[in-house]
Design an enzyme around this catalytic site. Structure first.
Site, PDB file in Angstrom:
ATOM      1  N   LYS A 130     -45.902  48.186 -33.101  1.00  0.00           N
ATOM      2  CA  LYS A 130     -45.239  49.305 -32.412  1.00  0.00           C
ATOM      3  C   LYS A 130     -46.294  50.320 -31.964  1.00  0.00           C
ATOM      4  CE  LYS A 130     -40.942  48.398 -34.735  1.00  0.00           C
ATOM      5  NZ  LYS A 130     -40.056  48.583 -35.879  1.00  0.00           N
TER       6      LYS A 130
ATOM      7  N   GLN B 277     -39.091  52.483 -40.756  1.00  0.00           N
ATOM      8  CA  GLN B 277     -39.072  51.021 -40.831  1.00  0.00           C
ATOM      9  C   GLN B 277     -38.222  50.550 -42.013  1.00  0.00           C
ATOM     10  OE1 GLN B 277     -40.700  48.907 -38.493  1.00  0.00           O
ATOM     11  NE2 GLN B 277     -39.482  47.367 -39.524  1.00  0.00           N
TER      12      GLN B 277
ATOM     13  N   ASP C 146     -33.794  53.989 -32.979  1.00  0.00           N
ATOM     14  CA  ASP C 146     -33.289  52.707 -33.473  1.00  0.00           C
ATOM     15  C   ASP C 146     -31.780  52.593 -33.233  1.00  0.00           C
ATOM     16  OD1 ASP C 146     -35.139  50.915 -34.442  1.00  0.00           O
ATOM     17  OD2 ASP C 146     -35.283  51.843 -36.417  1.00  0.00           O
TER      18      ASP C 146
END
Ligand code: NAP
Length: 283
Positions: free
Chosen positions: A52, A96, A119
């Site tokens: 990322k 994460q 997200d």
């Protein structure tokens, strides 16, 4: 023989588009910034976070990485999220998953400001997806929609079968296909006669997480087959679909690797760009 859906190719096209927009914004004095938080030492998560960061750098997006120890408490993590929620240069925040045992995942997700939740896991963003009025879509289903669009695969009126009902893949995938007027069936581990259901699919999406799960006898001739699975079979990365046998029946098929995977990061970049544009009053 089916046509390969090339996730690398489509993700490059998406990233080129993002890079140009980020550069345009920069000329107007507007930056795009993503904070990625990793708690603990999970090796797969470390690779995802590194990828990322690399993608941000390639597109001109500012990336901040927060690597926290395994024994971080929920309170400590919430404190960091609160700081980032208030940080003007950070438009998107990603924590994460999975988080180490002992940290309450939903509390952490709920703490991220919905407008920085790139997200799209916050209940507010999940609800928006449900009603079809959304800014962010979870990156994996968003990437799949982008690939279908790139290959001009029509969804309207098609029988779409999604195997898997997780909050991050299966459920939002079903909703997005429904918004595009697909006739959607969501399958899971309690589905009776799975093969009977999958055999009716014009578009079949597998998000199960089991190698060699989707066999040729489960697939209708000419179906579009999207393989979300990321599994290891004797150490080799593979999807859910028995690619070699299904490719001869499908009209289109995604490979693993090189299919859905590259799209996920591209769509994270897209969501971060959208967040910056929204926060700067451009959307
Ligand atoms: P998950 O939360 O474990 O969900 C798996 C789903 O599969 C569940 O809904 C489960 O049903 C269903 N399932 C399990 N066994 C089944 C069976 N025998 N028949 C029918 N359904 C069954 O997994 P996930 O997070 O959605 O991820 C799925 C896969 O996609 C994993 O391999 C993951 O690594 C991969 N993935 C890839 C990307 C990418 O970028 N390529 C991104 C995210 C995830 P129940 O709900 O009944 O338990």
């Amino acid at each position: 023989m089916s046509k390969l859906i090339d996730g690398k190719l489509v993700s490059c096209a998406v990233k080129e588009r993002i890079k140009a927009e980020v550069s345009e914004l920069k000329n107007k004095g507007i930056t795009v910034g993503l904070a990625v938080i990793l708690v603990g030492e999970d090796p797969a998560s470390k690779i995802y976070v590194a990828n990322k960061k690399k993608a941000c750098e390639a597109l001109g997006i500012i990336s901040q990485e927060y690597l926290l120890p395994e024994n971080t408490t929920t309170e400590e993590l919430l404190e960091l999220i609160d700081t980032l929620n208030h940080e003007k240069t950070i438009n998107g925040i990603l924590c994460q998953l999975p988080l180490p045992k002992g940290i309450d995942e939903q509390t952490v997700i709920n703490a991220i400001l919905p407008e920085k939740d790139v997200d799209a896991f916050h209940p507010s963003n999940v609800g928006k997806i449900m009603i079809g009025d959304y800014d962010f879509v979870p990156c994996t289903p968003a990437g799949i929609m982008e690939m279908l669009d790139y290959y001009n695969i029509d969804i309207c009126g098609k029988n779409c079968v999604v195997i898997g009902r997780s909050n991050i893949v299966g459920k939002p995938m079903s909703m997005l296909l429904l918004h595009k007027n697909g006739t959607v069936t969501t399958c899971h581990s309690r589905t009776n006669n799975l093969s009977e259901v999958t055999n009716k699919a014009d578009i079949l999406v597998s998000a199960v997480g089991k190698a060699n799960f989707v066999t040729a006898d489960m697939v209708k001739d000419g179906a579009v087959v999207i393989d979300v699975g990321m599994n290891r079979d004797n150490g080799k990365l593979c999807g859910d679909v028995c690619f070699d046998e299904v490719k001869d029946k499908a009209s289109y098929i995604t490979p693993v690797p090189g299919g859905v995977g590259p799209m996920t990061i591209a769509m994270l970049m897209q969501n971060t760009l959208t967040a910056s544009k929204k926060q700067n009053g451009l959307l």
